[in-house]
Design an enzyme around this catalytic site. Structure first.
Site, PDB file in Angstrom:
ATOM      1  N   LYS A  54       0.838  -1.205   0.000  1.00 33.11           N
ATOM      2  CA  LYS A  54       0.000   0.000   0.000  1.00 33.11           C
ATOM      3  C   LYS A  54       0.870   1.251   0.000  1.00 33.11           C
ATOM      4  O   LYS A  54       0.639   2.176  -0.775  1.00 33.11           O
ATOM      5  CB  LYS A  54      -0.940  -0.006   1.216  1.00 33.11           C
ATOM      6  CG  LYS A  54      -2.098  -0.959   1.054  1.00 33.11           C
ATOM      7  CD  LYS A  54      -2.867  -1.222   2.343  1.00 33.11           C
ATOM      8  CE  LYS A  54      -3.925  -2.297   2.104  1.00 33.11           C
ATOM      9  NZ  LYS A  54      -4.599  -2.748   3.326  1.00 33.11           N
ATOM     10  N   GLN A  98      -5.037  -1.187   9.451  1.00 37.94           N
ATOM     11  CA  GLN A  98      -4.957  -2.547   8.915  1.00 37.94           C
ATOM     12  C   GLN A  98      -5.596  -3.533   9.896  1.00 37.94           C
ATOM     13  O   GLN A  98      -5.261  -3.559  11.078  1.00 37.94           O
ATOM     14  CB  GLN A  98      -3.482  -2.913   8.676  1.00 37.94           C
ATOM     15  CG  GLN A  98      -3.265  -4.250   8.012  1.00 37.94           C
ATOM     16  CD  GLN A  98      -3.800  -4.315   6.587  1.00 37.94           C
ATOM     17  OE1 GLN A  98      -3.628  -3.399   5.789  1.00 37.94           O
ATOM     18  NE2 GLN A  98      -4.476  -5.401   6.265  1.00 37.94           N
ATOM     19  N   ASP A 121     -11.177   3.074   3.722  1.00 41.63           N
ATOM     20  CA  ASP A 121     -11.606   1.677   3.630  1.00 41.63           C
ATOM     21  C   ASP A 121     -13.128   1.540   3.574  1.00 41.63           C
ATOM     22  O   ASP A 121     -13.637   0.462   3.253  1.00 41.63           O
ATOM     23  CB  ASP A 121     -11.107   0.913   4.874  1.00 41.63           C
ATOM     24  CG  ASP A 121     -10.000  -0.079   4.536  1.00 41.63           C
ATOM     25  OD1 ASP A 121      -9.832  -0.390   3.344  1.00 41.63           O
ATOM     26  OD2 ASP A 121      -9.323  -0.537   5.475  1.00 41.63           O
TER      27      ASP A 121
END
Ligand code: NAD
Length: 297
Positions: A54, A98, A121
């Site tokens: 990422k 995460q 997200d």
């Protein structure tokens, strides 16, 4: 008949090019790069690989990457304090924590602490609600990537029968909402569904997000259907001691029946990070009050 192979790797590469162009335009207009902050708690090996990719792809797209790595025993309050700081940092447009988090942390509480307008997200309940009622927000990356591939392959999805196998918050449920918003007739199948093969046989669009290697068989698929395989399963390879990746769909079998199929690897997988960059960039434009055409990206 052999199905078309949906090339997610190529689509993701072209999406990253578009993100790069818009990121450059953003920097030219604002005098700063759009920024994505990624927070990793602990040393889960798979998460470390994801976070590294990422960060690398964020920088390659001409955006700023802020990586925060915290030890596994970090108190939840410290993580919440970091999120608070990122929420108010004007250099940070998108925030991603995460998952999974270590067991002593409450994932829902941590996600709820993220500013919904920086929630790259799309996991915050505000964004889940916005998706449900059709307001602009942020949509989880993997299902949004699947939708992009479907629209690229089929054009309008209106009126098609779509079956989503899996009802997770990350893939299945948002996928179903996205397909509903495209005027599909949507069925969500899951572990308690009765006669799953018969349910799948009705589908013009099948999205498999289960996590069971090659569960969806060729004779479950309606001839000509479009099959999106989200599953990533590691299974033993022919060569002793080696493993290989397979999806949730019997790929070879599906290729003989379906109209189009995503391969594993190289289908849905590469889309996820490309869409994450897209979401962070959209957040940057919105939060800076800059126009971004609905169809720009
Ligand atoms: P999950 O475990 O949270 O959910 C799995 C779903 O499958 C559940 O809703 C369950 O009801 C359903 N299910 C389980 N057994 C079933 C059965 N026998 N019949 C029908 N349904 C059944 O998983 P998830 O997070 O949604 O991920 C699903 C798969 O997608 C995994 O293989 C995961 O690795 C993969 N994945 C890939 C990406 C990507 O490509 N970037 C992203 C997220 C998840």
């Amino acid at each position: 008949m052999t199905a078309a192979i949906i090339d997610g790797k190529a689509f993701a590469a072209s999406l990253r090019v578009k993100v790069g162009e818009l990121a450059a335009a953003f920097a030219a207009k604002t005098g700063r790069k759009a920024g994505l902050a990624v927070v990793l708690v602990g040393e889960d090996p798979a998460s470390q690989v994801y976070v590294r990719s990422k960060g690398k792809q964020t920088v390659e797209a001409g955006m700023a990457s802020f990586e925060h790595k915290l030890p596994a025993d970090t108190p939840e309050a410290d993580l919440l304090a970091l999120i608070d700081q990122l929420n108010t940092d004007p250099a940070v447009d998108g925030i991603l924590v995460q998952l999974p988090l270590p067991g002593h942390m409450d994932e829902q509480k941590v996600i709820a602490a993220i500013n919904p307008d920086k929630d790259a997200d799309g996991f915050h309940v505000i964004n889940v609600g916005r998706l449900g009622v059709g307001q602009p927000g942020f949509v989880p990356c993997t299902p949004l990537g699947c939708l992009m591939l479907l629209k690229d392959q089929l054009g309008s999805l209106s009126g098609l029968n779509a079956v989503v196998i899996g009802r997770s918050n990350i893939v299945g449920k948002p996928m179903a909402q996205l397909l509903l918003a495209e005027s599909c007739t949507v069925t969500i199948a899951h572990s308690r569904t009765k006669d799953l093969p018969a349910v799948v046989r009705r589908a013009d669009i099948v999205v498999a997000a289960v996590g069971r290697p090659e569960m969806v068989k060729a004779d479950w698929i309606k001839p000509g259907a479009t099959v999106i395989d989200v599953g990533i399963n590691r299974v033993p390879a022919a060569e002793e001691g080696k493993t290989r990746l397979v999806g949730d769909v019997d790929y070879a079998g599906a290729m003989a029946v379906a109209g189009a199929v995503t391969p594993v690897p190289g289908g849905v997988g590469p889309m996820t990070i490309a869409v994450l960059l897209r979401n962070a960039l959209v957040a940057a434009y919105r939060n800076a009050g800059l126009e971004l055409a609905a169809d720009a990206i």
